[in-house]
Write a protein that holds these residues in place. Structure first.
Motif, PDB file in Angstrom:
ATOM      1  N   ASP A 106      17.975  83.104  27.794  1.00 49.19           N
ATOM      2  CA  ASP A 106      19.694  83.361  28.388  1.00 49.19           C
ATOM      3  C   ASP A 106      20.774  81.978  27.973  1.00 49.19           C
ATOM      4  O   ASP A 106      21.179  81.757  27.309  1.00 49.19           O
ATOM      5  CB  ASP A 106      19.782  83.603  29.366  1.00 49.19           C
ATOM      6  N   VAL A 107      20.106  81.079  28.716  1.00 47.65           N
ATOM      7  CA  VAL A 107      20.588  79.496  28.403  1.00 47.65           C
ATOM      8  C   VAL A 107      20.683  79.565  27.040  1.00 47.65           C
ATOM      9  O   VAL A 107      21.781  78.646  26.604  1.00 47.65           O
ATOM     10  CB  VAL A 107      19.633  78.279  29.230  1.00 47.65           C
ATOM     11  N   VAL A 108      19.428  79.441  26.414  1.00 42.59           N
ATOM     12  CA  VAL A 108      19.637  79.413  24.835  1.00 42.59           C
ATOM     13  C   VAL A 108      20.822  79.487  24.078  1.00 42.59           C
ATOM     14  O   VAL A 108      21.631  79.317  23.190  1.00 42.59           O
ATOM     15  CB  VAL A 108      18.283  79.069  23.874  1.00 42.59           C
ATOM     16  N   GLU A 109      20.735  80.979  23.787  1.00 42.16           N
ATOM     17  CA  GLU A 109      21.815  82.202  23.834  1.00 42.16           C
ATOM     18  C   GLU A 109      23.263  81.446  23.483  1.00 42.16           C
ATOM     19  O   GLU A 109      24.289  81.251  23.448  1.00 42.16           O
ATOM     20  CB  GLU A 109      21.583  82.993  24.460  1.00 42.16           C
ATOM     21  N   ARG A 110      23.313  80.492  25.572  1.00 40.16           N
ATOM     22  CA  ARG A 110      24.122  79.928  25.738  1.00 40.16           C
ATOM     23  C   ARG A 110      24.960  79.180  25.472  1.00 40.16           C
ATOM     24  O   ARG A 110      26.045  78.361  25.440  1.00 40.16           O
ATOM     25  CB  ARG A 110      24.925  81.061  27.315  1.00 40.16           C
ATOM     26  N   ALA A 111      24.198  78.267  25.621  1.00 44.59           N
ATOM     27  CA  ALA A 111      24.172  77.061  25.635  1.00 44.59           C
ATOM     28  C   ALA A 111      24.543  76.059  23.931  1.00 44.59           C
ATOM     29  O   ALA A 111      25.278  75.276  24.074  1.00 44.59           O
ATOM     30  CB  ALA A 111      23.108  75.767  26.064  1.00 44.59           C
ATOM     31  N   GLY A 112      24.129  77.068  22.495  1.00 47.04           N
ATOM     32  CA  GLY A 112      24.648  76.242  22.058  1.00 47.04           C
ATOM     33  C   GLY A 112      24.036  74.896  21.262  1.00 47.04           C
ATOM     34  O   GLY A 112      24.460  74.092  20.809  1.00 47.04           O
ATOM     35  N   PHE A 113      22.509  74.785  22.104  1.00 44.31           N
ATOM     36  CA  PHE A 113      21.801  73.597  21.043  1.00 44.31           C
ATOM     37  C   PHE A 113      21.460  73.400  19.857  1.00 44.31           C
ATOM     38  O   PHE A 113      21.524  74.371  19.164  1.00 44.31           O
ATOM     39  CB  PHE A 113      20.230  74.082  21.916  1.00 44.31           C
ATOM     40  N   ASP A 114      22.207  72.520  19.283  1.00 47.13           N
ATOM     41  CA  ASP A 114      21.459  72.174  17.650  1.00 47.13           C
ATOM     42  C   ASP A 114      19.922  72.253  17.559  1.00 47.13           C
ATOM     43  O   ASP A 114      19.709  72.529  16.700  1.00 47.13           O
ATOM     44  CB  ASP A 114      22.349  70.414  17.579  1.00 47.13           C
ATOM     45  N   SER A 115      19.261  71.857  18.268  1.00 47.90           N
ATOM     46  CA  SER A 115      18.140  71.727  18.274  1.00 47.90           C
ATOM     47  C   SER A 115      17.287  71.522  19.444  1.00 47.90           C
ATOM     48  O   SER A 115      18.099  71.094  19.824  1.00 47.90           O
ATOM     49  CB  SER A 115      17.490  70.824  16.592  1.00 47.90           C
ATOM     50  N   ALA A 116      16.297  71.978  19.470  1.00 48.49           N
ATOM     51  CA  ALA A 116      14.995  71.923  20.459  1.00 48.49           C
ATOM     52  C   ALA A 116      14.186  71.374  20.485  1.00 48.49           C
ATOM     53  O   ALA A 116      13.500  72.366  19.933  1.00 48.49           O
ATOM     54  CB  ALA A 116      15.397  73.011  21.306  1.00 48.49           C
ATOM     55  N   PHE A 117      13.245  70.975  20.946  1.00 48.25           N
ATOM     56  CA  PHE A 117      11.395  70.146  21.230  1.00 48.25           C
ATOM     57  C   PHE A 117      11.436  71.329  22.347  1.00 48.25           C
ATOM     58  O   PHE A 117      11.524  71.723  22.802  1.00 48.25           O
ATOM     59  CB  PHE A 117      11.372  68.835  22.121  1.00 48.25           C
ATOM     60  N   THR A 118       9.600  72.201  21.675  1.00 46.62           N
ATOM     61  CA  THR A 118       9.534  73.383  22.526  1.00 46.62           C
ATOM     62  C   THR A 118       8.201  72.999  22.755  1.00 46.62           C
ATOM     63  O   THR A 118       7.124  72.370  21.875  1.00 46.62           O
ATOM     64  CB  THR A 118      10.034  75.116  22.036  1.00 46.62           C
ATOM     65  N   PHE A 119       7.578  72.827  23.764  1.00 47.72           N
ATOM     66  CA  PHE A 119       6.778  72.803  24.532  1.00 47.72           C
ATOM     67  C   PHE A 119       5.622  73.600  25.406  1.00 47.72           C
ATOM     68  O   PHE A 119       5.803  75.000  25.749  1.00 47.72           O
ATOM     69  CB  PHE A 119       6.258  71.395  25.370  1.00 47.72           C
ATOM     70  N   LEU A 120       4.399  73.857  25.292  1.00 45.28           N
ATOM     71  CA  LEU A 120       3.458  74.419  25.982  1.00 45.28           C
ATOM     72  C   LEU A 120       3.186  74.499  27.111  1.00 45.28           C
ATOM     73  O   LEU A 120       2.873  72.566  27.262  1.00 45.28           O
ATOM     74  CB  LEU A 120       2.139  74.893  25.538  1.00 45.28           C
ATOM     75  N   TYR A 121       3.283  74.751  28.239  1.00 46.84           N
ATOM     76  CA  TYR A 121       2.722  73.503  30.139  1.00 46.84           C
ATOM     77  C   TYR A 121       1.217  73.657  29.131  1.00 46.84           C
ATOM     78  O   TYR A 121       0.415  74.147  29.086  1.00 46.84           O
ATOM     79  CB  TYR A 121       3.019  74.763  30.951  1.00 46.84           C
ATOM     80  N   SER A 122       1.351  71.831  29.723  1.00 47.51           N
ATOM     81  CA  SER A 122      -0.317  71.789  29.475  1.00 47.51           C
ATOM     82  C   SER A 122      -0.591  70.857  30.840  1.00 47.51           C
ATOM     83  O   SER A 122      -0.023  70.219  31.332  1.00 47.51           O
ATOM     84  CB  SER A 122      -0.279  70.421  28.776  1.00 47.51           C
ATOM     85  N   ARG A 123      -1.256  71.305  31.361  1.00 46.39           N
ATOM     86  CA  ARG A 123      -2.258  70.996  32.884  1.00 46.39           C
ATOM     87  C   ARG A 123      -2.363  69.463  33.179  1.00 46.39           C
ATOM     88  O   ARG A 123      -3.186  69.709  32.300  1.00 46.39           O
ATOM     89  CB  ARG A 123      -3.141  71.892  33.219  1.00 46.39           C
ATOM     90  N   ARG A 124      -2.023  69.280  33.586  1.00 45.31           N
ATOM     91  CA  ARG A 124      -1.724  67.532  33.886  1.00 45.31           C
ATOM     92  C   ARG A 124      -2.371  66.715  35.102  1.00 45.31           C
ATOM     93  O   ARG A 124      -2.091  66.676  35.988  1.00 45.31           O
ATOM     94  CB  ARG A 124      -0.959  66.274  33.509  1.00 45.31           C
ATOM     95  N   ASP A 125      -4.752  66.410  34.939  1.00 42.38           N
ATOM     96  CA  ASP A 125      -4.547  66.264  36.652  1.00 42.38           C
ATOM     97  C   ASP A 125      -3.533  65.232  37.329  1.00 42.38           C
ATOM     98  O   ASP A 125      -3.532  64.151  36.630  1.00 42.38           O
ATOM     99  CB  ASP A 125      -6.384  65.673  36.306  1.00 42.38           C
ATOM    100  N   GLY A 126      -4.037  66.193  38.791  1.00 40.37           N
ATOM    101  CA  GLY A 126      -2.975  64.504  39.395  1.00 40.37           C
ATOM    102  C   GLY A 126      -2.244  65.329  40.196  1.00 40.37           C
ATOM    103  O   GLY A 126      -0.868  64.708  40.529  1.00 40.37           O
ATOM    104  N   THR A 127      -1.068  66.062  39.300  1.00 41.76           N
ATOM    105  CA  THR A 127       0.742  66.692  39.028  1.00 41.76           C
ATOM    106  C   THR A 127       0.514  67.983  39.818  1.00 41.76           C
ATOM    107  O   THR A 127      -0.460  68.068  40.535  1.00 41.76           O
ATOM    108  CB  THR A 127       1.059  66.673  37.900  1.00 41.76           C
ATOM    109  N   PRO A 128       1.424  68.024  40.630  1.00 44.82           N
ATOM    110  CA  PRO A 128       1.127  68.891  42.008  1.00 44.82           C
ATOM    111  C   PRO A 128       1.038  70.095  41.345  1.00 44.82           C
ATOM    112  O   PRO A 128       0.430  71.317  41.396  1.00 44.82           O
ATOM    113  CB  PRO A 128       2.885  69.095  42.255  1.00 44.82           C
TER     114      PRO A 128
END
Ligand code: SAH
Ligand code: SF4
Ligand code: F3S
Length: 473
Positions: free
Chosen positions: A354-376
């Motif tokens: 919904d935000v992508v629909e409304r914000a009108g980004f020119d472009s976006a970097f998209t990432f798959l969440y990656s589990r990083r040891d030590g982060t909550p």
């Protein structure tokens, strides 16, 4: 620290000369795996190696290879190990060859140990806090022939360490990728601790550079032919001159604006929680600040944003976008979005869409969440399965394509000042440059235009880039 670094560099130069290596005969390759901050560090590594007489090699068939690593996502680490394996064979053929690994991945104990135990042909390892010690480590390795490991452990409770990090800001030689543009660090480290992110652990506490040091560096760059600078920090909006609390990021921008010779100012990255109305009005009234803000969203779900520790909501992000667009109508907004954060439901994901629909980004970097040891977030039990993550990723990607296709139409037929950066890699009759809005444009022209800002009319829009025509071609 600065003098010591130069002292060691000069000793290396003398040593190499005494062994019969004429300047330029030994060659280096520095590979950058990470973000703009990582890339700027690579420019300093290149600068130091050129200073002692090495010349640059386009590939790893050379005498010293440096991998400047990133660890923000697991695939960044895998890339390093993938390429490292191949160096072993090259080193057998060239016994003089040195292999150096540095950067964010080396701040993780497990990775440092893995290099030590499984990659014994690596000669030098150092951490993100030890860049200015590279000359000392290289000199020691060349003289003693022993492996060198120097990774300062990041201890946020150690006030002395933090104090010395804030004070220490040696000016190292640099070799830029482009003669006409340069990154300039304004803050190092990060204190935000977004719950998924490893950067605060590997880059240490946030510290701002002194404004005088930043301005001096930009003046020097300007004298050296730089016309565009990008101010760099994980969250540039939290910049504060260590000596003067009233010198904030908008104030700093106004000072940079006054430097002769600098024609374009960019910055990266803006955290939405700290982007002030004052900053918006400084950009609006500036002649040099480019009409582009990279404003990472991460997620459109207020619930997920709160669990990410981002300190904004879906509504406050959208209202910030509105305020920016109202004040600066020709602004281009780009973003970073992550899918598959632990506990992300289908509804949460739809909020992001919904935000992508409304914000009108020119472009976006998209990432798959990656589990990083030590982060909550890594410790949570409700990790999202791969299949769901990939399926959401594909849906998001096609929505971003569709939306950015729509918003990029506004550029068609308009003429923009374009900084010409390089020859097109696929078609040498085309030149490639950037609009103030950061979008890339290809147009007919010749190499004499490189480094100049020229008017280009946009004629065709493709996925995240444009074709155009220049009156000068
Ligand atoms: N300081 C910047 C981001 C630096 S990291 C900011 O706060 O916006 C660049 C991007 O990598 C982030 O915006 C985020 O989208 C992504 N990222 C960081 N950690 C990640 C993780 N664990 N998994 C997937 N993507 C991640
Ligand atoms: Fe990571 Fe958040 Fe810091 Fe950006 S602001 S580097 S995402 S912790
Ligand atoms: Fe990667 Fe370090 Fe930058 S982890 S994203 S290179 S700060």
């Amino acid at each position: 620290m600065q003098d010591i670094a130069y002292d060691h560099l000069e000793k290396i130069r003398d040593l190499l000369l005494s062994k019969g290596h004429t300047p330029g005969s030994l060659r280096y390759h520095v590979a950058t795996f990470g973000c703009q901050m990582n890339a700027r560090d690579s420019e300093k590594l290149r600068g130091m190696l050129e200073y002692v007489g090495f010349s640059e090699s386009p590939d790893e068939d050379c005498d010293i290879v440096i991998y400047n690593t990133c660890t923000v996502r697991e695939n960044a680490n895998q890339k390093v190990y993938g390429r490292l394996g191949e160096l072993k064979g090259k080193k057998k053929k060239n016994p003089f060859m040195k292999v150096v690994i540095c950067g964010c991945m080396m701040e993780e104990k497990a990775e440092e140990e893995r290099i030590k135990s499984s990659y014994p042909f690596v000669d030098i390892v150092f951490g993100t806090m030890n860049l200015s010690e590279f000359p000392r480590l290289l000199l020691k390795n060349l003289t003693d022939k022993e492996k060198q490991y120097e990774v300062t452990e990041i201890d946020r409770k150690n006030d002395d360490l933090i104090l010395s990090l804030c004070k220490e800001d040696p000016i190292l030689p640099t070799k830029r990728k482009y003669p006409f543009k340069s990154g300039v660090n304004i803050t190092y480290g990060c204190n935000n601790f977004c719950s998924y992110c490893i950067v605060p652990f590997v880059r240490g506490p946030e510290r701002s550079r002194r404004k005088d040091d930043i301005l001096d560096e930009i003046r020097t760059l300007s004298k050296d032919g730089v016309i565009e600078i990008m101010l760099l920090g994980q969250n540039v909006n939290s910049y504060r001159d260590p000596g003067r609390d009233d010198i904030t990021f908008p104030r700093l921008l106004q000072m940079v604006e006054k430097i002769d010779g600098i024609e374009r100012i960019r910055f990266m990255t803006s955290h939405p929680k700290d982007l002030s109305d004052e900053l918006i009005s400084v950009i609006k009234s500036s002649k040099k600040i480019c009409r582009h803000i990279h404003l990472p969203l991460q997620s459109g779900s207020t619930k997920v944003l709160s669990q990410m520790n981002r300190h904004y909501t879906k509504e406050s992000y959208l209202s910030l976008v509105d305020r920016i667009r109202n004040q600066i109508p020709d602004i281009s907004l780009t973003t970073d979005i992550m899918v598959g954060f632990p506990g992300e439901s289908e509804e949460d994901f739809l909020e992001t869409c919904d935000v992508v629909e409304r914000a009108g980004f020119d472009s976006a970097f998209t990432f798959l969440y990656s589990r990083r040891d030590g982060t909550p977030a890594a410790g949570r039990a409700d990790q999202i399965d791969e299949e769901t993550m990939h399926e959401r990723f594909e849906r998001l990607l096609s929505l971003i394509h569709e939306k950015s296709g729509e918003v990029s139409k506004r550029f068609l037929g308009q003429t923009y000042p374009v900084l010409v950066e390089e020859e097109n890699t696929h078609d040498p009759s085309l030149m490639t440059g950037r609009l103030p809005q950061n979008a890339i444009v290809h147009f007919k022209g010749d190499a004499s235009l490189i480094g100049r800002i020229i008017p280009v009319t946009i004629t065709e829009s493709r996925d995240f880039y444009f074709f155009g025509e220049s009156a000068s071609s």
